[in-house]
Design an enzyme around this catalytic site. Structure first.
Site, PDB file in Angstrom:
ATOM      1  N   ASN A 159      15.971 -18.284  28.886  1.00 54.76           N
ATOM      2  CA  ASN A 159      17.278 -17.711  28.581  1.00 54.76           C
ATOM      3  C   ASN A 159      17.435 -16.475  29.468  1.00 54.76           C
ATOM      4  O   ASN A 159      16.863 -15.431  29.175  1.00 54.76           O
ATOM      5  CB  ASN A 159      17.343 -17.331  27.088  1.00 54.76           C
ATOM      6  CG  ASN A 159      18.644 -16.643  26.739  1.00 54.76           C
ATOM      7  OD1 ASN A 159      19.567 -16.575  27.559  1.00 54.76           O
ATOM      8  ND2 ASN A 159      18.740 -16.133  25.516  1.00 54.76           N
ATOM      9  N   LYS A 184      19.963 -14.687  29.900  1.00 49.54           N
ATOM     10  CA  LYS A 184      20.922 -13.720  29.357  1.00 49.54           C
ATOM     11  C   LYS A 184      21.891 -13.268  30.470  1.00 49.54           C
ATOM     12  O   LYS A 184      22.194 -14.053  31.358  1.00 49.54           O
ATOM     13  CB  LYS A 184      20.193 -12.559  28.684  1.00 49.54           C
ATOM     14  CG  LYS A 184      19.156 -13.073  27.661  1.00 49.54           C
ATOM     15  CD  LYS A 184      18.541 -12.035  26.802  1.00 49.54           C
ATOM     16  CE  LYS A 184      17.554 -12.662  25.837  1.00 49.54           C
ATOM     17  NZ  LYS A 184      16.955 -11.724  24.920  1.00 49.54           N
ATOM     18  N   HIS A 212      22.399 -17.065  18.900  1.00 47.90           N
ATOM     19  CA  HIS A 212      21.392 -16.093  19.325  1.00 47.90           C
ATOM     20  C   HIS A 212      21.649 -14.766  18.610  1.00 47.90           C
ATOM     21  O   HIS A 212      22.803 -14.384  18.400  1.00 47.90           O
ATOM     22  CB  HIS A 212      21.455 -15.906  20.847  1.00 47.90           C
ATOM     23  CG  HIS A 212      20.269 -15.156  21.358  1.00 47.90           C
ATOM     24  ND1 HIS A 212      20.156 -13.796  21.244  1.00 47.90           N
ATOM     25  CD2 HIS A 212      19.131 -15.582  21.951  1.00 47.90           C
ATOM     26  CE1 HIS A 212      18.987 -13.413  21.760  1.00 47.90           C
ATOM     27  NE2 HIS A 212      18.346 -14.479  22.198  1.00 47.90           N
ATOM     28  N   GLU A 237      21.525 -11.806  19.563  1.00 54.70           N
ATOM     29  CA  GLU A 237      22.352 -10.835  20.298  1.00 54.70           C
ATOM     30  C   GLU A 237      23.831 -11.115  20.059  1.00 54.70           C
ATOM     31  O   GLU A 237      24.648 -10.199  19.979  1.00 54.70           O
ATOM     32  CB  GLU A 237      21.999 -10.880  21.798  1.00 54.70           C
ATOM     33  CG  GLU A 237      20.680 -10.173  22.060  1.00 54.70           C
ATOM     34  CD  GLU A 237      19.877 -10.705  23.217  1.00 54.70           C
ATOM     35  OE1 GLU A 237      20.428 -11.447  24.049  1.00 54.70           O
ATOM     36  OE2 GLU A 237      18.675 -10.384  23.282  1.00 54.70           O
ATOM     37  N   GLU A 253      13.380 -16.773  16.289  1.00 54.94           N
ATOM     38  CA  GLU A 253      13.312 -15.555  17.087  1.00 54.94           C
ATOM     39  C   GLU A 253      13.475 -14.340  16.182  1.00 54.94           C
ATOM     40  O   GLU A 253      14.622 -13.936  15.895  1.00 54.94           O
ATOM     41  CB  GLU A 253      14.432 -15.537  18.140  1.00 54.94           C
ATOM     42  CG  GLU A 253      14.360 -16.661  19.145  1.00 54.94           C
ATOM     43  CD  GLU A 253      15.033 -16.285  20.471  1.00 54.94           C
ATOM     44  OE1 GLU A 253      14.404 -16.487  21.501  1.00 54.94           O
ATOM     45  OE2 GLU A 253      16.164 -15.770  20.459  1.00 54.94           O
ATOM     46  N   GLY A 285      12.532  -8.651  23.177  1.00 53.92           N
ATOM     47  CA  GLY A 285      12.583  -7.592  24.191  1.00 53.92           C
ATOM     48  C   GLY A 285      11.796  -6.341  23.850  1.00 53.92           C
ATOM     49  O   GLY A 285      11.980  -5.307  24.478  1.00 53.92           O
ATOM     50  N   SER A 333       9.463 -11.826  22.977  1.00 54.56           N
ATOM     51  CA  SER A 333       8.349 -11.218  23.725  1.00 54.56           C
ATOM     52  C   SER A 333       7.259 -12.220  24.117  1.00 54.56           C
ATOM     53  O   SER A 333       6.076 -11.875  24.126  1.00 54.56           O
ATOM     54  CB  SER A 333       7.749 -10.047  22.942  1.00 54.56           C
ATOM     55  OG  SER A 333       8.711  -9.020  22.822  1.00 54.56           O
TER      56      SER A 333
HETATM   57  P1  13P Z   1      12.452 -11.811  25.219  1.00 48.42           P
HETATM   58  O1  13P Z   1      11.554 -12.927  25.669  1.00 48.42           O
HETATM   59  O2  13P Z   1      12.926 -10.942  26.340  1.00 48.42           O
HETATM   60  O3  13P Z   1      11.843 -11.036  24.084  1.00 48.42           O
HETATM   61  O4  13P Z   1      13.787 -12.478  24.639  1.00 48.42           O
HETATM   62  C1  13P Z   1      13.672 -13.537  23.745  1.00 48.42           C
HETATM   63  C2  13P Z   1      14.984 -14.156  23.577  1.00 48.42           C
HETATM   64  O5  13P Z   1      15.906 -13.538  23.076  1.00 48.42           O
HETATM   65  C3  13P Z   1      15.177 -15.527  24.090  1.00 48.42           C
HETATM   66  O6  13P Z   1      16.357 -16.070  23.655  1.00 48.42           O
END
Ligand code: 13P
Length: 254
Positions: free
Chosen positions: A9, A11, A100, A102, A172, A178, A214
């Site tokens: 992903n 982003k 997601h 976010e 997640e 992150g 992560s």
């Molecule tokens: P990270 O791997 O940067 O922690 O992000 C995970 C994520 O949100 C994947 O959709």
């Protein structure tokens, strides 16, 4: 669908030139590797979907295309700025990430929007990767299973009323995204088992459950050993070819 999935992903990252550099290197490595029963998914920003998929066609490199989101509006119409599931299918997507954290947190997506997006994805025969997971606060309060089961209710109700071909869930934990911090293996195992059993009881079938938050080359080897972890949804570490391929390799080796 393969038994294991590793999905990138990206982003809101990368410019055209960086997409080209990544895909060029990535396809050179991928061409020489033979992964059995493992699907690799790249989910770039919408703008670069066609650019990314063009590498698969030119270089016969074996990955699938994913979108990071889809409109909750179905079909076509006067929805300025939206992208429909049919358009994603049209440019070659197989997967779409839905719900997601976010988007749930920063764009206020609620369960009814997430449900509408799953419906739309399934209608276009895209495989939704539905993200679920608790915040740090909810984990501290012992509410992980409660939160995850509310989010899974959306998956279950849509699947029951609309039918489905395939579905993927990504666990997640919001506090692990992150941050460099992950739950312990025991904690991940417990939640993945909970998700698998809930879906099986409701829908009579097993679904792949990915872990996200992560994931990096340093921990992917041990995370993939956890029971009921069928692969990963990778954010930051999917932006570099080396770290993403290292993660893919650790899943392929299991
Ligand atoms: P990270 O791997 O940067 O922690 O992000 C995970 C994520 O949100 C994947 O959709």
């Amino acid at each position: 669908m393969a038994d294991r999935i590793v999905a990138a992903n990206w982003k809101m990252n990368k410019l055209k030139r960086e997409v080209d550099i990544f895909m060029d290197q990535f396809c050179k490595i991928l061409r020489d590797l033979n992964y059995d029963n493992l699907e690799i998914v790249i989910s770039p920003p919408y703008l670069y979907l066609e650019r990314v998929i063009s590498y698969r066609d030119i270089n016969s490199c074996n990955f699938y295309l994913g979108a990071q989101d889809v409109s909750s509006f179905r079909g076509f119409g006067a929805y300025t700025g939206e992208i429909s599931s049919k358009q994603l299918k049209d440019v070659g997507c197989k997967y779409v990430i839905v719900g997601h954290s976010e988007r749930r947190q920063l764009l206020n997506e609620d369960e009814s929007t997430v449900r509408a997006k799953i419906v739309s994805a399934l209608e276009a025969e895209l495989v939704p990767i539905v993200c679920v997971g608790e915040t740090g606060e909810e984990r501290k309060n012992g509410e992980t299973e409660k939160v995850v089961s509310v989010q899974l209710d959306s998956v279950i109700s849509v699947a029951k009323s609309n039918g489905y071909n395939s579905l993927v869930v990504a666990y997640e934990p919001v506090w692990a995204i992150g941050t460099g911090v992950t739950p312990t293996c025991e904690e991940i195992e417990k939640v993945h088992l909970f998700i698998k059993e809930l879906l099986k009881d409701a829908l009579g079938k097993e679904f792949p459950v990915l872990y996200g938050g992560s994931v990096k080359p340093e921990n992917s080897g041990s995370l993939i050993e956890i029971a009921n972890v069928d692969g990963f949804l990778v954010g930051g570490a999917s932006l570099s070819v080396k770290s993403f391929i290292d993660i893919v390799n650790s899943v392929a080796r299991r």
